[in-house]
Scaffold this motif. Structure first.
Motif, PDB file in Angstrom:
ATOM      1  N   SER A 161      35.785  44.926  44.492  1.00 48.43           N
ATOM      2  CA  SER A 161      36.851  43.994  44.894  1.00 48.43           C
ATOM      3  C   SER A 161      38.095  44.588  44.727  1.00 48.43           C
ATOM      4  O   SER A 161      38.967  44.420  45.459  1.00 48.43           O
ATOM      5  CB  SER A 161      36.826  42.860  43.622  1.00 48.43           C
ATOM      6  N   SER A 162      38.424  45.633  43.749  1.00 49.47           N
ATOM      7  CA  SER A 162      39.802  46.391  43.479  1.00 49.47           C
ATOM      8  C   SER A 162      39.726  47.223  44.845  1.00 49.47           C
ATOM      9  O   SER A 162      40.872  47.202  45.544  1.00 49.47           O
ATOM     10  CB  SER A 162      39.417  47.156  42.403  1.00 49.47           C
ATOM     11  N   LEU A 163      38.642  47.825  45.195  1.00 55.26           N
ATOM     12  CA  LEU A 163      38.860  48.633  46.559  1.00 55.26           C
ATOM     13  C   LEU A 163      39.255  47.611  47.592  1.00 55.26           C
ATOM     14  O   LEU A 163      40.093  48.204  48.776  1.00 55.26           O
ATOM     15  CB  LEU A 163      37.449  49.442  46.623  1.00 55.26           C
ATOM     16  N   LYS A 164      38.334  46.765  47.905  1.00 51.97           N
ATOM     17  CA  LYS A 164      38.649  45.825  49.124  1.00 51.97           C
ATOM     18  C   LYS A 164      40.109  45.262  49.077  1.00 51.97           C
ATOM     19  O   LYS A 164      40.841  44.813  49.956  1.00 51.97           O
ATOM     20  CB  LYS A 164      37.603  44.711  49.099  1.00 51.97           C
ATOM     21  N   SER A 165      40.773  45.017  47.873  1.00 51.40           N
ATOM     22  CA  SER A 165      42.110  44.787  47.851  1.00 51.40           C
ATOM     23  C   SER A 165      43.056  45.621  48.579  1.00 51.40           C
ATOM     24  O   SER A 165      44.253  45.120  48.911  1.00 51.40           O
ATOM     25  CB  SER A 165      42.569  44.568  46.302  1.00 51.40           C
TER      26      SER A 165
END
Length: 241
Positions: free
Chosen positions: A53-57
């Motif tokens: 999720s952090s990466l996709k942000s």
């Protein structure tokens, strides 16, 4: 005669970390992302989902190459410099570090270090140990006499690793001296594309010689009739390159 210390346990890890730069690659680079795992929100039931999720942000296309769960917490990925800066600004991110390039120097350590060519180079020792040594290098050539396990006891019960099979390498290549071997190629292939298996083995097999040299220098078995710098034969430990 060169008298050496008794054999040590050895654990060899393999990693394709040649670090060559690809001129054809896009501006994306590989980064190691360190995460404060204790900050994971309750909404996530697993830290890998949170990492993703952090990466996709910051990127719709980036994917995790590897996740790290032991010595450090985090993951590796490929990002543009701007995406890396945005990711590092998030409160749960401790650091976003570009991958570092390393060059192999030698498979002839005594000459490389300029050590004296005399019989006292490796003094006699009566020490013995069940230390497990981990080596991150170009792999291992298990047929080397320096990996002979004659006289060694069982593998320590604390051992949690494995002997990973691949091209020209199987679990049968490990023994009570070489108790584990793995290879990691995703980072290499993410940057440079598929491994050319006509030149490099997709396995812990050492096609270069450097990993075999360093690991057997650290904890190789005694090898009879080995020579040092091409001089008279004696008994040596782990200096076969």
């Amino acid at each position: 005669m060169i008298a050496m210390a008794k054999p040590l346990w050895i654990f060899v890890i393999f990693c394709f970390f040649y670090g060559r730069l690809s001129m054809a690659a896009a501006e994306k680079k590989t980064y190691i992302v360190h995460v404060a795992k204790y900050r994971m929100p309750d909404a996530f039931d697993h830290h890998l989902h949170w990492y993703d999720s952090s990466l996709k942000s910051v990127s719709d296309t980036a994917e995790m190459i590897y996740a790290y769960n032991n010595v450090v917490h985090g993951f590796s990925t490929r990002l543009t410099p701007e995406e890396a800066r945005r990711l590092e600004s998030r409160p749960e991110i401790l650091a976003v570090v570009p991958e570092m390039r390393y060059e192999l120097h030698t498979t002839r350590t005594p000459q490389f270090l300029g050590l004296d060519k005399n019989a006292d180079l490796y003094p006699e020792s009566n020490s013995a140990s069940e230390v497990i040594i981990g080596v991150l290098d170009t792999g291992v050539w298990p047929e080397s006499k320096s990996f002979d396990d004659t006289g060694l006891g069982p593998v320590p019960s604390s051992w949690k690793g494995e002997c990973e099979s691949g091209t020209n390498f199987t679990a049968a290549n490990c023994n009570r001296k070489l108790i584990g071997a793995r290879y990691f190629s995703k980072g290499y292939e993410a940057t440079l594309g598929p491994i050319d298996e006509s030149k490099e083995s997709r396995s812990p097999r050492d096609d270069d010689g450097h990993g075999t040299h360093t690991s057997t220098t650290a904890a190789g078995s005694v090898v009879e009739n080995a020579s040092l710098f091409g001089y008279a034969s004696g008994t040596a430990r782990g200096m076969a390159a």
